[in-house]
Scaffold this motif. Structure first.
Motif, PDB file in Angstrom:
ATOM      1  N   HIS A 245      38.026  58.312  78.206  1.00  0.00           N
ATOM      2  CA  HIS A 245      38.512  56.992  78.992  1.00  0.00           C
ATOM      3  C   HIS A 245      37.297  56.557  79.849  1.00  0.00           C
ATOM      4  O   HIS A 245      37.199  56.287  81.023  1.00  0.00           O
ATOM      5  CB  HIS A 245      39.547  57.305  79.986  1.00  0.00           C
ATOM      6  N   VAL A 246      36.081  56.344  78.899  1.00  0.00           N
ATOM      7  CA  VAL A 246      34.743  55.678  79.494  1.00  0.00           C
ATOM      8  C   VAL A 246      34.675  54.291  78.672  1.00  0.00           C
ATOM      9  O   VAL A 246      34.866  54.396  77.320  1.00  0.00           O
ATOM     10  CB  VAL A 246      33.871  56.596  79.274  1.00  0.00           C
ATOM     11  N   GLU A 247      34.241  53.378  79.291  1.00  0.00           N
ATOM     12  CA  GLU A 247      33.902  51.994  78.848  1.00  0.00           C
ATOM     13  C   GLU A 247      32.438  51.892  79.153  1.00  0.00           C
ATOM     14  O   GLU A 247      31.852  52.097  80.120  1.00  0.00           O
ATOM     15  CB  GLU A 247      34.606  50.958  79.697  1.00  0.00           C
ATOM     16  N   ILE A 248      31.536  51.645  77.746  1.00  0.00           N
ATOM     17  CA  ILE A 248      30.197  51.357  77.851  1.00  0.00           C
ATOM     18  C   ILE A 248      29.995  50.103  77.523  1.00  0.00           C
ATOM     19  O   ILE A 248      30.514  49.607  76.404  1.00  0.00           O
ATOM     20  CB  ILE A 248      29.529  52.434  76.816  1.00  0.00           C
ATOM     21  N   ALA A 249      29.459  49.270  78.184  1.00  0.00           N
ATOM     22  CA  ALA A 249      29.241  47.764  78.098  1.00  0.00           C
ATOM     23  C   ALA A 249      27.832  47.089  78.212  1.00  0.00           C
ATOM     24  O   ALA A 249      27.167  47.904  79.156  1.00  0.00           O
ATOM     25  CB  ALA A 249      30.291  46.874  79.170  1.00  0.00           C
ATOM     26  N   TYR A 250      27.267  46.705  77.593  1.00  0.00           N
ATOM     27  CA  TYR A 250      26.064  45.811  77.667  1.00  0.00           C
ATOM     28  C   TYR A 250      24.720  46.848  77.358  1.00  0.00           C
ATOM     29  O   TYR A 250      23.637  46.510  78.054  1.00  0.00           O
ATOM     30  CB  TYR A 250      25.873  45.013  78.794  1.00  0.00           C
ATOM     31  N   ALA A 251      24.834  47.887  76.871  1.00  0.00           N
ATOM     32  CA  ALA A 251      23.855  48.802  76.398  1.00  0.00           C
ATOM     33  C   ALA A 251      23.062  48.378  75.137  1.00  0.00           C
ATOM     34  O   ALA A 251      23.554  47.596  74.440  1.00  0.00           O
ATOM     35  CB  ALA A 251      24.159  50.085  76.239  1.00  0.00           C
ATOM     36  N   MET A 252      21.765  48.908  75.087  1.00  0.00           N
ATOM     37  CA  MET A 252      21.141  48.704  73.823  1.00  0.00           C
ATOM     38  C   MET A 252      21.807  49.480  72.749  1.00  0.00           C
ATOM     39  O   MET A 252      22.066  48.844  71.614  1.00  0.00           O
ATOM     40  CB  MET A 252      19.633  49.208  74.200  1.00  0.00           C
ATOM     41  N   ILE A 253      21.945  50.742  72.796  1.00  0.00           N
ATOM     42  CA  ILE A 253      22.747  51.606  72.162  1.00  0.00           C
ATOM     43  C   ILE A 253      23.668  52.350  72.918  1.00  0.00           C
ATOM     44  O   ILE A 253      23.330  52.954  73.946  1.00  0.00           O
ATOM     45  CB  ILE A 253      21.947  52.629  71.206  1.00  0.00           C
ATOM     46  N   GLY A 254      25.165  52.302  72.440  1.00  0.00           N
ATOM     47  CA  GLY A 254      26.137  52.568  73.394  1.00  0.00           C
ATOM     48  C   GLY A 254      25.860  54.286  73.519  1.00  0.00           C
ATOM     49  O   GLY A 254      25.698  54.920  74.508  1.00  0.00           O
ATOM     50  N   VAL A 255      26.030  54.858  72.379  1.00  0.00           N
ATOM     51  CA  VAL A 255      25.612  56.278  72.250  1.00  0.00           C
ATOM     52  C   VAL A 255      24.809  56.845  71.144  1.00  0.00           C
ATOM     53  O   VAL A 255      25.114  56.544  70.024  1.00  0.00           O
ATOM     54  CB  VAL A 255      27.144  57.242  72.216  1.00  0.00           C
ATOM     55  N   ASP A 256      23.642  57.301  71.504  1.00  0.00           N
ATOM     56  CA  ASP A 256      22.691  57.790  70.512  1.00  0.00           C
ATOM     57  C   ASP A 256      22.645  59.263  70.530  1.00  0.00           C
ATOM     58  O   ASP A 256      22.140  59.821  71.584  1.00  0.00           O
ATOM     59  CB  ASP A 256      21.259  57.072  70.976  1.00  0.00           C
ATOM     60  N   VAL A 257      22.963  59.966  69.417  1.00  0.00           N
ATOM     61  CA  VAL A 257      23.159  61.241  69.368  1.00  0.00           C
ATOM     62  C   VAL A 257      22.320  61.909  68.323  1.00  0.00           C
ATOM     63  O   VAL A 257      22.322  61.426  67.239  1.00  0.00           O
ATOM     64  CB  VAL A 257      24.555  61.717  69.229  1.00  0.00           C
ATOM     65  N   PHE A 258      21.401  63.029  68.823  1.00  0.00           N
ATOM     66  CA  PHE A 258      20.461  63.517  67.721  1.00  0.00           C
ATOM     67  C   PHE A 258      20.745  65.144  67.692  1.00  0.00           C
ATOM     68  O   PHE A 258      20.707  65.734  68.642  1.00  0.00           O
ATOM     69  CB  PHE A 258      19.214  63.241  67.834  1.00  0.00           C
ATOM     70  N   GLY A 259      21.368  65.519  66.659  1.00  0.00           N
ATOM     71  CA  GLY A 259      21.354  67.053  66.366  1.00  0.00           C
ATOM     72  C   GLY A 259      22.289  67.627  66.892  1.00  0.00           C
ATOM     73  O   GLY A 259      22.174  68.963  67.634  1.00  0.00           O
ATOM     74  N   ALA A 260      23.335  67.082  67.495  1.00  0.00           N
ATOM     75  CA  ALA A 260      24.536  67.708  68.165  1.00  0.00           C
ATOM     76  C   ALA A 260      26.048  67.035  67.773  1.00  0.00           C
ATOM     77  O   ALA A 260      25.997  66.204  66.920  1.00  0.00           O
ATOM     78  CB  ALA A 260      24.398  66.956  69.750  1.00  0.00           C
ATOM     79  N   ASP A 261      26.908  67.680  68.423  1.00  0.00           N
ATOM     80  CA  ASP A 261      28.282  67.205  68.003  1.00  0.00           C
ATOM     81  C   ASP A 261      28.969  66.568  69.617  1.00  0.00           C
ATOM     82  O   ASP A 261      28.437  67.273  70.635  1.00  0.00           O
ATOM     83  CB  ASP A 261      29.272  68.326  67.923  1.00  0.00           C
ATOM     84  N   ILE A 262      29.450  65.548  69.282  1.00  0.00           N
ATOM     85  CA  ILE A 262      30.099  64.851  70.571  1.00  0.00           C
ATOM     86  C   ILE A 262      31.441  64.775  70.246  1.00  0.00           C
ATOM     87  O   ILE A 262      32.066  64.794  69.328  1.00  0.00           O
ATOM     88  CB  ILE A 262      29.419  63.436  70.694  1.00  0.00           C
ATOM     89  N   HIS A 263      32.026  64.584  71.560  1.00  0.00           N
ATOM     90  CA  HIS A 263      33.526  64.169  71.473  1.00  0.00           C
ATOM     91  C   HIS A 263      33.885  63.024  72.461  1.00  0.00           C
ATOM     92  O   HIS A 263      33.637  63.096  73.469  1.00  0.00           O
ATOM     93  CB  HIS A 263      34.310  65.300  72.155  1.00  0.00           C
TER      94      HIS A 263
END
Length: 176
Positions: free
Chosen positions: A88-106
């Motif tokens: 329940h997170v809102e991400i707005a007006y970012a360059m890249i909302g979520v940038d993930v390297f070498g990991a697992d996200i949920h």
């Protein structure tokens, strides 16, 4: 874990989470980034748990409603005990909302909108993205490269690639 409450009031600094550190953001919190260069955001090398609720979501945004105003969330996997969970997170007006390297996200019940470059960027990464909404992003929506294999379930993607300068599909998979 350290709890975040009002820490981002100054809003001009990169918040860096070290390898053995964790950050917890509770329901109803708002993180507002005020720099405007597209370089300031959260760099997570440890753990991030942002757990909002339907009634009290968490907002991460720029102080101006301009796509690319702030950097977004960068997650680099430091080891087997790392964790990146947004609910329940809102991400707005970012360059890249979520940038993930070498990991697992949920990501669960999240909204990523009005990004300038990408909503989600996976490099050698995976994880689970459920019940999320990606919309009004200027260029690419989801990018997956270098053996990435995330799972998307029950997500809505609409009104993306608004700049329309390249034929970006909503899911851009390359160098696999």
């Amino acid at each position: 874990f350290q709890s975040l409450s009002g820490v981002m009031e100054r809003g001009h600094d990169l918040l860096y989470i070290s390898v053995n550190d964790g950050l917890e953001i509770g329901p109803g919190e708002t993180l507002t980034f005020m720099d405007g260069t597209g370089l300031m955001g959260l760099e997570i090398n440890g753990e991030l748990v942002a757990a909002g609720t339907a009634e009290q979501p968490i907002l991460m945004t720029g102080s101006e409603e301009t796509p690319g105003f702030w950097r977004g969330l960068d997650f680099n996997d430091p080891g087997p005990d790392s964790q990146f969970h947004l609910a329940h997170v809102e991400i707005a007006y970012a360059m890249i909302g979520v940038d993930v390297f070498g990991a697992d996200i949920h990501l669960d019940n999240c909204e990523i909108r009005d990004t300038l470059d990408k909503a989600l960027d996976f490099s050698q990464a995976g994880g689970l993205v459920t019940d999320c909404h990606f919309h009004h992003n200027q260029n690419r929506t989801v990018v997956m490269t270098l053996t990435s294999s995330p799972t998307f379930e029950n997500c809505a993607l609409d009104n993306n690639n608004l700049v329309n300068e390249s034929p970006y599909p909503y899911f851009n998979i390359g160098l696999q």
